[in-house]
Design an enzyme around this catalytic site. Structure first.
Site, short mmCIF file in Angstrom:
data_model
loop_
_atom_site.label_atom_id
_atom_site.label_comp_id
_atom_site.label_asym_id
_atom_site.label_seq_id
_atom_site.Cartn_x
_atom_site.Cartn_y
_atom_site.Cartn_z
N SER A 244 0.82 -1.20 0.00
CA SER A 244 0.00 0.00 0.00
C SER A 244 0.86 1.26 0.00
O SER A 244 1.89 1.33 0.67
CB SER A 244 -0.96 -0.03 1.20
OG SER A 244 -0.71 1.03 2.08
N LYS A 245 0.39 2.23 -0.77
CA LYS A 245 1.13 3.48 -0.93
C LYS A 245 1.27 4.19 0.42
O LYS A 245 2.30 4.77 0.73
CB LYS A 245 0.33 4.36 -1.91
CG LYS A 245 1.00 5.62 -2.32
CD LYS A 245 0.22 6.25 -3.47
CE LYS A 245 0.67 7.66 -3.73
NZ LYS A 245 -0.08 8.29 -4.80
N ARG A 246 0.22 4.10 1.22
CA ARG A 246 0.20 4.80 2.48
C ARG A 246 1.07 4.12 3.54
O ARG A 246 1.80 4.76 4.27
CB ARG A 246 -1.26 4.87 2.97
CG ARG A 246 -1.56 5.97 3.95
CD ARG A 246 -3.06 6.13 4.12
NE ARG A 246 -3.76 4.85 4.21
CZ ARG A 246 -3.88 4.14 5.32
NH1 ARG A 246 -3.37 4.57 6.44
NH2 ARG A 246 -4.53 2.99 5.32
N LYS A 247 1.00 2.78 3.56
CA LYS A 247 1.68 2.07 4.66
C LYS A 247 3.10 1.62 4.34
O LYS A 247 3.89 1.41 5.25
CB LYS A 247 0.88 0.82 5.02
CG LYS A 247 -0.49 1.09 5.58
CD LYS A 247 -1.07 -0.20 6.14
CE LYS A 247 -2.57 -0.15 6.19
NZ LYS A 247 -3.18 -1.46 6.06
N LEU B 44 7.04 0.52 -1.50
CA LEU B 44 6.28 0.42 -2.75
C LEU B 44 6.80 1.41 -3.79
O LEU B 44 6.79 1.15 -4.99
CB LEU B 44 4.79 0.67 -2.49
CG LEU B 44 3.86 0.57 -3.70
CD1 LEU B 44 3.94 -0.81 -4.33
CD2 LEU B 44 2.42 0.88 -3.31
#
Ligand code: GLU
Length: 544
Positions: free
Chosen positions: A293-296, A300
């Site tokens: 995930s981009k946020r976590k 990535l």
């Protein structure tokens, strides 16, 4: 209904004859079985591991067949456009040695340009107009509110959501209603008039997943949005046809839209390219596996690997390990081979989630870096430091001889076994700090302070930088004996109670004073590299 008249009203003006594009963008003059592949990112400015994953597959499949890989920019969604994003894609991929033959900001054979979708508006409209003329596309005047009400109703009734069958309200508008809406200036999109029946299922050969069962499409998907800009579905069909793509490699998220694409290609009268849908990169998160995930997950972003200074070959080796099930075995047999010699195959790509594990990549990185010599390492670290290093770190590289000696030591060059201390450029350059800067902090020493200082004072008295390693160590043993430590390990082991420690602790005192660390490569050599003055200065600081 007079579809020609409707097409003229919806998309007025002279458009080229659709067939003319067949001559403008002729089939490529390539031998049979040569693949033409493409990477088609949206220029969002965020270039990620999934892009690299696809790009390596695209590049390998094209080039192993003697074909072409090109870069197309899918920029129809203006909201997401970011300046410099295309250059960022190119440079991020170049770092991993993925090079395109043609494409946006790359050039190459211009026959199939332009490679920016926003510059291809005319061709999409030409074909939308053709479909309207044939009755295969129609204007839809439904508002956002109507569409979300429809979605709600379908969800409530546990039905498939979307614009299809009895729900496709505008599909059956009369000529009169259409013109009334147009005269009233109502905004409209253009939708495909689907002829599919979801009762019909058929087999489709996916180059990666193998045979999959596909349900016929019945969604009247939007092909041109109200601003005349095409959707992904429509633009990719036209572009992959006229850019003469033979093999579309894309993420498995698109598999669900494959029925739409098959119908679109048929409606447009184009032969379908072959498709391979690759799995998503997953991460183990506690008990579960989830998509990166981009946020976590900072890992990535491809930017992460450059900032940290991952060795490009290591990342590529890991990507190939995840991409092709037989790569690892091949690489064990051919550790020194050019990676491009690996017989990369689409049908060897993993069919379900590939687990991305940063620890595994870190292991591979250590191994790959351990294969460089000190000059290769110097060059790699310098490239990283020039871009990301602090001023102090950049200055290390001006002292080339010293740095080369430090590298040879830290890498165990010429030793029985290579050391594997280095994982990334940023970590390696931090490890090298003590060769160039005095310690800011000191790791804890096991020896009481008073004895520690006395040892350092003693060392300073007897230290002679011209001693060879053996003499140096002989003196360290003497110091050990003078301060109640066992000079020989075996003596200490035989009767630990008789000593306050062994020569190992004495070496630790010296090591921490000189480097700040309790674990380093050979201390004698470190002192040689630092030189007499600096060694004495650090020993002196330790006594304070
Ligand atoms: N623009 C699409 C994406 O970034 C491309 C998918 C494809 O390769 O066709 O997901």
């Amino acid at each position: 209904m007079d579809y020609r008249k409707l097409a003229e009203r919806l998309l007025p003006g002279n458009y080229p004859a659709p067939e003319s594009y067949e001559t403008l963008y002729p089939p490529r003059n390539l031998p049979p079985k040569t693949e033409v592949t493409r990477l088609a990112p949206s220029p969002t400015g965020f270039i990620h591991l999934g892009n690299l994953f696809s790009a390596i597959a695209d590049e390998r499949l094209a080039h192993r067949s003697g074909g072409v890989v090109y870069l197309r920019i899918e920029d129809t969604d203006l909201k997401r456009k970011v300046d410099g994003a295309v250059e960022a894609v190119i440079s991020a991929l170049k770092y991993f040695d993925v090079k395109f033959d043609e494409g946006a900001e790359i050039g190459g054979d211009e026959t199939y340009a332009p490679w920016y979708q926003r510059q291809r508006a005319e061709i999409y409209r030409t074909f939308a107009k053709k479909l309207i003329e044939e009755g295969r596309a129609y204007p839809c005047f439904c508002t956002e509110e109507e569409l979300s009400a429809l979605r709600e109703e379908q969800t409530k009734n546990k039905e498939i959501t979307g614009y299809y069958g009895k729900y496709a309200k505008c599909r059956n508008l009369s000529e009169e209603e259409i013109y009334k809406n147009l005269d009233a200036g109502k905004p409209f999109v253009i939708r495909l008039r689907s002829l599919g029946d979801p009762e019909n299922k058929f087999k489709f050969h996916d180059e990666i997943k193998g045979d999959v069962t596909v349900t016929e499409n019945d969604q009247d998907v939007v092909i041109l949005k109200s601003d005349g800009i095409p959707t992904y579905h429509f633009a990719h069909a036209i572009d992959d046809h006229f850019m003469r793509t033979t093999l579309v490699i894309r993420g498995e998220d698109w598999l669900a839209s494959l029925p739409i694409h098959i119908e679109l290609f048929r409606a447009l009268g184009f032969a379908l390219p072959r498709y391979g849908h690759h799995c998503s990169l997953m991460k183990q998160d506690g008990e579960t596996r989830r998509k990166l995930s981009k946020r976590k997950d900072p890992e990535l972003s491809l930017e992460f690997y450059r900032k940290e200074g991952y060795f490009p070959r290591a990342v590529k080796v890991y990507m190939l390990t995840l991409l092709n099930s037989n790569f690892e075995e091949w690489y064990l047999k051919h550790p020194d081979a050019d990676l491009n010699e690996f017989p990369f195959k689409a049908d060897k790509m993993s069919k379900s989630g590939a687990l991305f594990d940063l620890d595994k990549l870190n292991d591979i990185s250590k191994n790959e870096l351990a294969r460089l010599d000190e000059r290769g390492m110097f060059a790699f670290l310098k490239t990283w430091a020039d871009e990301f290093g602090t001023d102090a770190q950049k200055a290390y590289f001006a002292q080339e001889d010293k740095l080369l000696r430090a590298l040879a030591l830290c890498m165990g060059v010429g030793g029985k076994k290579r050391r594997k201390d280095f994982q990334t450029a940023s970590q390696a350059v931090s490890l090298l700090r003590y060769f160039f800067e005095r310690p800011e902090t000191y790791e804890e020493c096991r020896v009481p302070d008073q004895i520690r200082r006395a040892v350092l004072v003693d060392f300073d008295k007897t230290y002679d930088a011209s001693d060879d390693a053996q003499t140096w160590f002989g003196k360290v043993k003497e110091i050990a004996a003078r301060h109640g430590f066992a000079a020989e390990m075996k003596d200490y082991k035989a009767d630990p109670a008789a000593y306050c420690g062994s020569v190992a602790e004495v070496a630790e005192i010296l090591r921490i004073a000189v480097t700040g660390k309790a674990n380093t490569p050979d201390l004698y050599t470190i002192m040689q590299i630092l030189g007499e003055d600096e060694t004495r200065a650090r020993i002196g600081l330790g006594t304070k």
